[in-house]
Design a protein around this motif. Structure first.
Motif, PDB file in Angstrom:
ATOM      1  N   SER A 383       0.832  -1.201   0.000  1.00  0.00           N
ATOM      2  CA  SER A 383       0.000   0.000   0.000  1.00  0.00           C
ATOM      3  C   SER A 383       0.867   1.251   0.000  1.00  0.00           C
ATOM      4  N   ARG A 384       0.233   2.359  -0.315  1.00  0.00           N
ATOM      5  CA  ARG A 384       0.975   3.611  -0.385  1.00  0.00           C
ATOM      6  C   ARG A 384       0.932   4.362   0.940  1.00  0.00           C
ATOM      7  N   SER A 390       0.999   1.319   7.975  1.00  0.00           N
ATOM      8  CA  SER A 390       0.662   0.041   7.351  1.00  0.00           C
ATOM      9  C   SER A 390       1.200  -1.124   8.175  1.00  0.00           C
TER      10      SER A 390
END
Ligand code: ATP
Ligand code: MG
Lengths: 748, 219
Positions: A383-384, A390
Motif C-alpha cells: 500500500s501507499r 501500514s
C-alpha cells in the motif's frame, strides 16, 4: 512445584502488564457486580420488596367513632396473620417558614418500631425512626422532605423530620410514635393483614367484605398494579444494561486471561526444554492467570460494593422499592464467574502452549505463530500508506483471536454508548412533549380575579393587545365518561388549541365542539378506538378524532370548551406573539390591564428523568472504561510480544513518534470495525428497549421519540469506536515509543 | 569519521562496561573490534549507533554529536548514517525478504519506485534475489545474514556496523559473509566490525583494536 513458581515469578516481574491485568479484571468484576445487582433489582422488584418487608395484603382503617380499639383488634382472627391496631391521625403539614404554601394533607400512623411488627416491616432510607413525641418519619414519595427539616402543622405546633422510610404496602404517608399520633388528634385505627390466599381479586374482595362495612380497606393488588406501571417502564432498560455489562466483562476477563498465557508461551518453551511436563505447564498457566485475576476480582468487588450504594439507591427510587443491600451472593457469584471465565479461557490457551513443540515455543516472541497474517502484511507493504501506519494495521492479523476479542470489546463499548445516548435523547423528547404548550408559545396569561371576585375575560384583552399573533385558552375539567369508574381528567380549550403542538399518534386535532382528542391511556381504559363515540353526563356524544401524545401515561381527554356548556373553567391563555414584538413591553401592557402574565418557560427535568440520566451516565462510563481497559490490556500484551521487533524497527531508524503511531494504528482495524458493528447493535437495542419500556407503562411513543439518531450522530458514534480503541492504545504506545532500543534488542 | 573521546558507560551499580575509552575511525576504514566476552564491544557499537548513551565522554560521527541526540533525532541519524548487522539477523519474520529490505527506506519515507529498484539491485548483488518473495524463516543462516546486510545498506549509509555477523553461522556461510564484507569495503564502505573470529578480522579489517574490561588494550 518450584517450576510453576518460576513461571509465575516471571509474570510478576512484568509489572506494567500485571497492573493492567489486575486493573482490567477489577473493572470487569466491578461491572459484573453492578450488572448483577441491576439484573437482581430488575427482576420482579415489587414482589421481592413486598416479600422482603412481609408486606400487608390488606390495610384497613377503622373510624374510632364507630369502632373501638378492641373491636379493631378482634378482626385479627379473620386473617392468616395480622398486626395492629395502630393509632391513625390525619393532619396537614408544610415545611416551617413557607407561609404561602398550602398544607399538604397526610395520613399519619403511630408505630413504635416497625421492624418488630410481623407485617409491613418498613425500611428506613435515611435518618432514623421517631423515638419521642415531636418527631416524624416521612414516607418517601412525591413529597420529599429531608431529615432535619421542621414542619408546621395546621394546629400551629411543629414536628421535626428525623427520617425517610418506605412501606412497599403504602400503609402511611408518615409515621410518628403512638403517643404523638394520639396527640395529633386520633381519627381511627389501622390493622394490617396477611392471607394464605391473596393472589386473586375475588379472594381479596371476599377478605374485604368479611371485615364488615366499618372497615375502609386498601388491597395490595392495587398497590402492586401501580408499582408495575412504574417498574415496567425501566425493567427492559436496566436488564439490557446488565446484560451488556456482563457480556463485556466476560469478554475482557477472558481476553486478559488468554493473553496472559499467550505471552508466557516462550517462557513455557524454556521450562519445557528443561523438563516441565504438559500437565505442569497447564497448571502453571492457570495459576499465572488466576493470581492477578483473583487480586483484580477482590479489588473489583470492593469498588463494585462502593458504587452499588448510589446505584441501588437510584434504582430503588425508580422502582419505588427499597435499595438492595450489598448482597454477598452477588459478590460471591461475581468472583466465581470471574474465576470460571479465567479458567475457561486460560485452559485452552494453556493446553495449546503445553502441546506446542518446544522448539516452536522457544521461537515465539521473535516469530508470530505460524504464517497467519502474511496476506495482510503483504497487502500493507504494497500500500501507499506511510510505513508505520501500514505496519500497525497489518499487525493484529497475526493473532486473529485477539483481534476478534478486541473488536468485540470495542463493539460492546460503542453499543453501550449508542444505547445510552439514544435513551437519553428519547427520554428528553418524551419529557419535552409534556412541555409542549409552554415551548410552543411566548407568553402565558394566568387566571385571575378582579377585586369584586368576577373573572375577567382575558381573551378579549389579549385579542385587543397589539403584538398578539395567535392565542388559545386551556383549563382543567373532570369529564364523566360512561363506562369509566372515575371521571376522566380532561383539558378544555378555546381558540385554536392545535397550536399547542402536541404530536398526533393517529387521526387529527379536533376542529369543532363534539370532537375530542385523547391519550393512549384513555383508549386503553375505555377500550375505544379512534372514530368511536363516547357518551357521558354534562356533555353530548363525543367523537374521538385523534390519539395524542402528551408524554404521560394518563387517561386524558382534550376537547373544545363549547362541548361542555355548563363548565366555567379557570383558563390559562397561551399567546404566540407576532414576529418582532418586544415581549417585555407586551407583558407590561397585559399587567397594566390587570392580567397576570409571564414569559413561558419549560420546567426542569423531573426527578425520575434525573435519576435515570445519572444512572445511565454511570453505567455507560463504566462500560466504556472497561472496554478501553480491555483494549489497553490487549495492546500491552501485544507490545510485549513485539518488543524485539520494535527494537529492530527502531534500530533501523523508526522514531519514537513513528513507533507510537504504529502501535496506535495496530488497533485501527478493531476500532473501526468494532465501532461500525457496535453502532447498529446499540441502535437495535435502543429501538427494542425504548418502545418496550413505553408499552410496559401503557404509553405509545411517536416515532419522533424513537428515531433520535441523526445520520451524523451515528457516523460520529461509529468513529467513536476508533477513538475508544485509540484511547486504550495510547498508554502502551507511549511505553513502546520510550522502550530503549538497546534493551529491546537484548530482550528475548 | 568516528571520534569517540574518553567515553564511559556504567550500568546501574555495576562496574563500567566501557571505561574512559577513546577511539577514532577514518572514512573508508574497516575497523575490527576484538576482545573477550563482556569486554564492552557491543556496548561501544550501541553508542556509535545512537542506540544507547554514554555515562560520560562524547561520541561524534560524521560531525554529529551522537551522545547528545534525543530519541527522535537519533532515529533519523540512524536512518541516514548507520547500517546495522546483528549476530542473530533480527529480521522481521512476518515480512518477506523484499519487505524487510525495503523497510528502512519506507520508514524514512523515501519514494517507493526508487526504493524497489534499489532493493532489487541489492538482492541481486548479494545473490539472494531468488528468495525475494520468501519469508526469512525459510532461509539458511548465511542467506538471512545477507538479507540483513542488504537491509543495512538500503539507505546507502556511510557507516556499516556489524556485531558478530558470522557468530551464528557455520564455516561456509561465514565465508560468504566475509567475502561480502571484503567486497563492500573494496567499494569504499566504512565498516566497524565486532567479532571473535580472528580469520574474519584478518581478512577484512584494515585495523584491529582489542578491548579488555572496557578499555583499549595496549600492544
Ligand atoms: N543492559 C545492561 N544492563 C546491565 N549490564 C549490561 C547491560 N548490557 C551490557 N551489560 C554489561 O556490560 C558489559 C559489557 O557488555 P557487552 O555486551 O558490551 O560485551 P561484549 O563485549 O559485546 O560481549 P560478547 O562478546 O559476549 O557479546 C558486560 O559485563 C555486561 O554484563
Ligand atoms: Mg556483544
Amino acid at each position: 512445584m518450584s517450576a510453576i513458581r518460576t513461571v509465575v515469578r516471571g509474570a510478576q516481574r512484568r509489572r506494567v502488564s500485571t497492573i493492567v491485568i489486575v486493573a482490567a479484571t477489577a473493572m470487569a468484576v466491578t461491572a459484573t457486580v453492578l450488572a448483577g445487582l441491576l439484573l437482581a433489582a430488575s427482576s420482579a422488584p415489587f414482589a421481592n420488596a413486598f416479600a422482603g418487608q412481609h408486606g400487608a395484603h390488606l390495610t384497613a382503617f377503622f373510624d374510632s367513632a364507630k369502632t373501638t380499639k378492641d373491636q379493631a383488634a378482634a378482626t385479627a382472627s379473620q386473617a392468616g396473620q395480622a398486626t395492629g391496631p395502630f393509632p391513625v391521625a390525619a393532619t396537614g403539614i408544610r415545611p416551617e417558614g413557607l407561609q404561602g404554601m398550602p398544607f399538604t394533607a397526610l395520613r399519619v400512623v403511630g408505630r413504635a418500631d416497625p421492624g418488630r411488627d410481623p407485617i409491613d416491616k418498613v425500611s428506613l432510607l435515611s435518618g432514623r425512626w421517631a423515638r419521642t413525641t415531636g418527631e416524624i418519619v416521612m414516607a418517601r414519595g412525591d413529597l420529599r422532605i429531608a431529615p432535619g427539616t421542621v414542619v408546621s402543622l395546621e394546629n400551629g405546633s411543629t414536628l421535626t423530620v428525623v427520617g425517610e422510610a418506605r412501606s412497599i404496602s403504602q400503609t402511611a404517608q408518615a409515621w410518628v410514635t403512638p403517643d404523638q399520633a394520639a396527640a395529633l388528634g386520633q381519627t381511627g385505627w389501622q390493622m394490617l393483614y396477611r392471607y394464605a390466599d391473596a393472589g386473586t381479586v375475588a379472594a381479596m374482595t371476599a377478605h374485604q367484605t368479611a371485615l364488615g362495612p366499618a372497615a375502609q380497606t386498601q388491597s395490595w393488588l392495587g398497590v402492586r398494579d401501580d408499582a408495575a406501571h412504574r417498574t415496567q417502564l425501566f425493567v427492559p432498560l436496566l436488564t439490557a444494561f446488565g446484560l451488556i455489562g456482563l457480556a463485556l466483562a466476560a469478554l475482557v476477563i477472558g481476553n486478559v486471561a488468554a493473553g496472559t498465557v499467550a505471552s508466557a508461551t516462550r517462557r513455557i518453551g524454556v521450562m519445557k526444554a528443561l523438563g516441565l511436563t504438559p500437565a505442569q505447564v497447564v497448571r502453571a498457566c492457570l495459576v499465572q492467570a488466576l493470581i492477578p485475576g483473583m487480586i483484580g476480582a477482590v479489588l473489583g468487588i470492593i469498588a463494585g460494593d462502593l458504587l452499588a450504594v448510589p446505584l441501588t439507591a437510584d434504582v430503588a427510587d425508580l422502582f419505588g422499592t427499597v435499595p438492595m443491600s450489598v448482597t454477598p451472593w452477588v459478590d460471591a457469584l461475581a468472583v466465581v464467574a470471574a474465576v470460571l471465565v479465567i479458567a475457561a479461557t486460560a485452559a485452552p490457551a494453556a493446553w495449546r502452549a503445553a502441546r506446542l513443540r518446544t522448539v516452536d515455543a522457544l521461537a515465539v516472541g521473535r516469530t508470530p505463530l505460524s504464517g497467519r497474517g502474511r496476506l495482510a502484511a503483504r497487502l500493507a507493504a504494497r500500500s501507499r500508506l506511510p510505513r508505520p501506519l501500514s505496519l500497525g494495521l497489518a499487525q493484529p492479523f497475526t493473532r486473529p483471536a485477539r483481534l476478534l476479542a478486541m473488536l468485540l470489546t470495542v463493539a460492546f463499548g460503542t453499543a453501550a454508548a449508542t444505547f445510552a445516548i439514544g435513551l437519553a435523547s428519547s427520554l428528553r423528547l418524551v419529557q419535552a412533549a409534556d412541555q409542549k404548550p409552554a415551548t410552543s408559545a411566548d407568553v402565558v396569561v394566568y387566571p385571575s380575579r378582579d377585586a369584586d371576585g368576577s373573572v375577567p375575560n382575558p381573551g378579549a384583552v389579549i385579542a385587543a393587545t397589539p403584538g398578539t399573533g395567535s392565542y388559545y385558552g386551556r383549563g382543567p375539567a373532570d369529564i364523566t365518561i360512561d363506562g369509566l369508574r372515575e371521571a376522566a381528567r380532561g383539558t378544555v380549550t378555546t381558540g385554536d388549541a392545535s397550536a399547542a403542538g402536541y404530536e398526533m399518534l393517529e387521526g387529527r386535532w379536533y376542529t369543532a365542539p363534539g370532537e375530542a382528542v385523547v391519550t393512549t391511556g384513555f383508549l386503553t381504559a375505555t377500550g375505544k378506538h379512534i372514530g368511536d363515540t363516547v357518551t357521558g353526563t354534562g356533555h353530548g356524544p363525543l367523537t374521538l378524532v385523534g390519539e395524542v401524545f402528551d408524554g404521560s401515561a394518563n387517561n386524558h381527554l382534550y376537547t373544545d370548551v363549547a362541548t361542555l356548556p355548563g363548565l366555567r373553567a379557570p383558563f390559562e391563555w397561551y399567546v404566540k406573539l407576532t414576529p418582532g414584538t418586544d415581549r417585555a413591553a407586551y407583558l407590561q401592557t397585559l399587567t397594566s390591564r390587570n392580567l397576570m402574565a409571564e414569559a413561558t418557560r419549560a420546567e426542569g427535568a423531573d426527578g425520575t428523568l434525573i435519576v435515570l440520566n445519572s444512572l445511565t451516565a454511570l453505567l455507560t462510563a463504566l462500560l466504556v472504561s472497561v472496554a478501553a481497559l480491555g483494549v489497553l490490556n490487549a495492546v500491552v500484551l501485544d507490545s510485549r510480544d513485539r518488543v524485539h521487533d520494535i527494537g529492530v524497527q527502531k534500530s533501523i531508524g523508526m522514531t519514537p513518534k513513528q513507533t507510537a503511531f504504529m502501535v496506535i494504528s495496530s488497533v485501527g482495524v478493531a476500532g473501526l470495525i468494532g465501532g461500525v458493528a457496535g453502532v447498529p447493535a446499540g441502535y437495535l437495542v435502543h429501538h427494542w428497549a425504548v418502545p418496550a419500556m413505553a408499552r410496559g407503562a401503557g404509553i405509545r411513543l411517536p416515532d419522533s421519540t424513537i428515531d433520535v439518531f441523526a445520520p451524523t450522530l451515528l457516523l460520529t458514534l461509529a468513529l467513536a469506536g476508533l477513538i475508544l480503541a485509540a484511547a486504550g492504545a495510547l498508554l502502551p504506545a507511549g511505553w513502546a515509543a520510550r522502550t530503549r532500543t538497546a534493551v529491546a534488542l537484548r530482550t528475548e | 569519521m568516528i571520534d569517540v573521546v574518553d567515553v564511559s558507560r556504567r550500568y546501574e551499580g555495576d562496574r563500567a562496561a566501557l571505561d574512559h575509552l577513546s577511539l577514532q575511525v577514518a572514512e573508508g576504514e574497516c575497523l575490527a573490534l576484538l576482545g573477550p566476552s563482556g569486554s564492552g564491544k557491543s556496548t561501544l557499537l550501541n553508542l556509535i549507533a545512537g542506540l544507547d548513551r554514554p555515562t560520560e565522554g562524547s561520541v561524534t560521527v560524521g560531525g554529529t554529536r551522537v551522545d547528545r541526540l534525543g530519541e527522535a533525532a537519533a532515529a533519523r541519524y540512524r536512518r541516514a548514517t548507520i547500517g546495522l548487522v546483528f549476530q542473530f539477523f533480527n529480521l522481521l519474520d512476518d515480512l518477506t525478504v523484499t519487505d524487510n529490505v525495503l523497510l528502512p527506506a519506507q520508514i524514512a519515507g523515501r519514494p517507493a519506485a526508487g526504493s524497489r529498484r534499489r532493493a532489487h539491485e541489492l538482492l541481486e548483488t548479494l545473490g539472494i534475489d531468488r528468495h525475494a518473495g520468501a519469508y526469512p524463516g525459510r532461509l539458511s543462516g548465511g542467506e538471512r545474514q545477507r538479507v540483513a546486510v542488504a537491509r543495512a545498506l538500503m539507505n546507502r549509509p556511510p557507516l556499516l556496523l556489524a556485531d558478530e555477523p558470522t557468530g551464528a553461522l557455520d564455516t561456509a556461510s561465514g565465508a560468504e559473509v566475509r567475502k561480502l564484507l571484503i567486497d563492500l569495503h573494496a567499494d569504499g564502505q566504512t565498516i566497524v566490525l565486532v567479532t571473535h573470529d580472528e580469520v574474519l578480522a584478518e581478512a577484512v579489517a584494515t585495523r584491529t583494536v582489542r578491548l579488555v574490561d572496557g578499555q583499549v588494550a595496549v600492544g
